[in-house]
Design an enzyme around this catalytic site. Structure first.
Site, PDB file in Angstrom:
ATOM      1  CE  LYS A  32      37.570  -1.926   7.319  1.00  0.00           C
ATOM      2  NZ  LYS A  32      38.595  -2.616   6.534  1.00  0.00           N
ATOM      3  CD  GLN A  73      39.876  -5.848   5.089  1.00  0.00           C
ATOM      4  OE1 GLN A  73      38.912  -5.116   4.940  1.00  0.00           O
ATOM      5  NE2 GLN A  73      40.737  -5.689   6.079  1.00  0.00           N
ATOM      6  CG  ASP A 126      41.413   1.832   2.247  1.00  0.00           C
ATOM      7  OD1 ASP A 126      41.130   2.323   3.358  1.00  0.00           O
ATOM      8  OD2 ASP A 126      41.542   0.610   2.041  1.00  0.00           O
TER       9      ASP A 126
END
Ligand code: NAP
Length: 297
Positions: A52, A96, A119
């Site tokens: 990422k 994460q 997200d």
């Protein structure tokens, strides 16, 4: 023979648009910023974060990473998120999902400013998606929808069976595909480990999405002729190569591919899109926060 849904090629196409958006933002003096936060020890999670961050560099996004000791209390994570919420150079924040047991990942995500929740997992963004007024759609579901619509696979009125009910795949994907919009209007069945007669349900699918985290779980006997199969699972098996492992999906490609019309394989299907959508959402977040109004996904 099934047509392969090539996520790599679509991701590369989308990346071109993202580079253009980053350039447009630079022209008005803005640069999107993404912070990744990791509190776990899983090497797979570490490699996802590296990818990422590498994408950020390649796209011209300001990437920042914060590592937190996995023994630290939750408050330390919340403090980091509070700081990032206040940082004007950071428009998107991602925690994460590899967190130690004493951390409730979704609780942590709820500490992110909803405008920076790229997200799409903050309750505010989850609610907006359910209500049909989405701001940030979770990356994997939006990637799956794009993979289908790009190939003109009919979602409207299709019977979609999703084997997964997690917050990152099944729940948001079902909410996305039932919306009364283009790329929606599907009839969705959500399956999970307590589902009775799973194979009966998967055989009903026009579009079957699988994310059970169990290599080759779905075989040809569970799929009808002409189905579109989207394999989301990512498993690792030992292999005699440079990395020492190979990625495998939840679908037994050998037996399913001959029956399917389309198949999104592992690797190369959904995975590359998940990352590109994250960066798309970061650019969208930058535009929202900087008050810049030009075309966004
Ligand atoms: P998860 O939270 O563990 O969800 C797994 C789902 O599978 C659960 O809903 C579980 O049911 C269901 N399941 C497990 N065994 C089953 C069985 N025998 N029959 C029917 N359903 C069963 O995992 P996740 O985080 O959603 O991820 C799932 C997989 O997708 C993983 O391999 C992950 O690496 C992969 N993934 C890939 C991407 C990508 O970008 N390609 C993104 C996200 C996830 P219960 O709810 O009843 O436990």
């Amino acid at each position: 023979m099934a047509k392969i849904l090539d996520g790599e090629a679509l991701a590369e196409e989308l990346r071109k648009g993202l580079r253009e958006s980053v350039k447009n933002l630079a022209d008005v003096g803005a640069r999107p910023g993404l912070a990744t936060v990791h509190m776990g020890d899983d090497p797979a999670a570490e490699s996802y974060i590296k990818m990422k961050q590498r994408d950020c560099e390649e796209l011209g996004i300001n990437g920042t990473h914060v590592d937190i000791d996995s023994n630290a209390p939750a408050e330390e994570l919340y403090d980091v998120l509070a700081e990032l919420n206040e940082d004007p150079d950071i428009h998107g924040i991602l925690v994460q999902d590899d967190v130690p047991e004493h951390i409730d990942w979704l609780e942590a995500v709820s500490h992110i400013d909803p405008l920076k929740d790229v997200d799409g997992l903050h309750p505010n963004n989850v609610g907006r998606l359910v209500a049909g007024n989405s701001r940030f759609v979770p990356c994997t579901p939006l990637g799956i929808q794009k993979l289908l619509t790009e190939e003109n696979i009919e979602i409207e009125s299709a019977d979609v069976v999703i084997v997964n009910r997690s917050m990152i795949v099944g729940k948001p994907l079902s909410n996305l595909l039932i919306q009364k919009t283009d790329g929606g209007n599907a009839t969705v069945t959500l399956c999970h480990s307590r589902t009775r007669n799973l194979a009966e349900k998967t055989r009903q699918a026009d579009i079957l999405v699988v994310a059970v985290d169990n290599p080759e779980f779905i075989d040809g006997s569970m799929v009808s002729e002409g189905t579109t199969v989207v394999d989301v699972g990512i498993g690792r098996i030992d292999a005699d190569n440079e990395k020492g492992y190979e990625l495998v999906g939840d679908v037994d490609f050998e037996s399913v591919e001959p029956k399917a019309d389309y198949i999104a394989p592992v690797p190369g299907g959904v995975g590359p899109l998940t990352r590109v959508i994250l960066h798309n959402n970061t650019i969208k977040a930058a535009k929202l926060q900087e008050g810049i109004d030009f075309e966004t996904e």
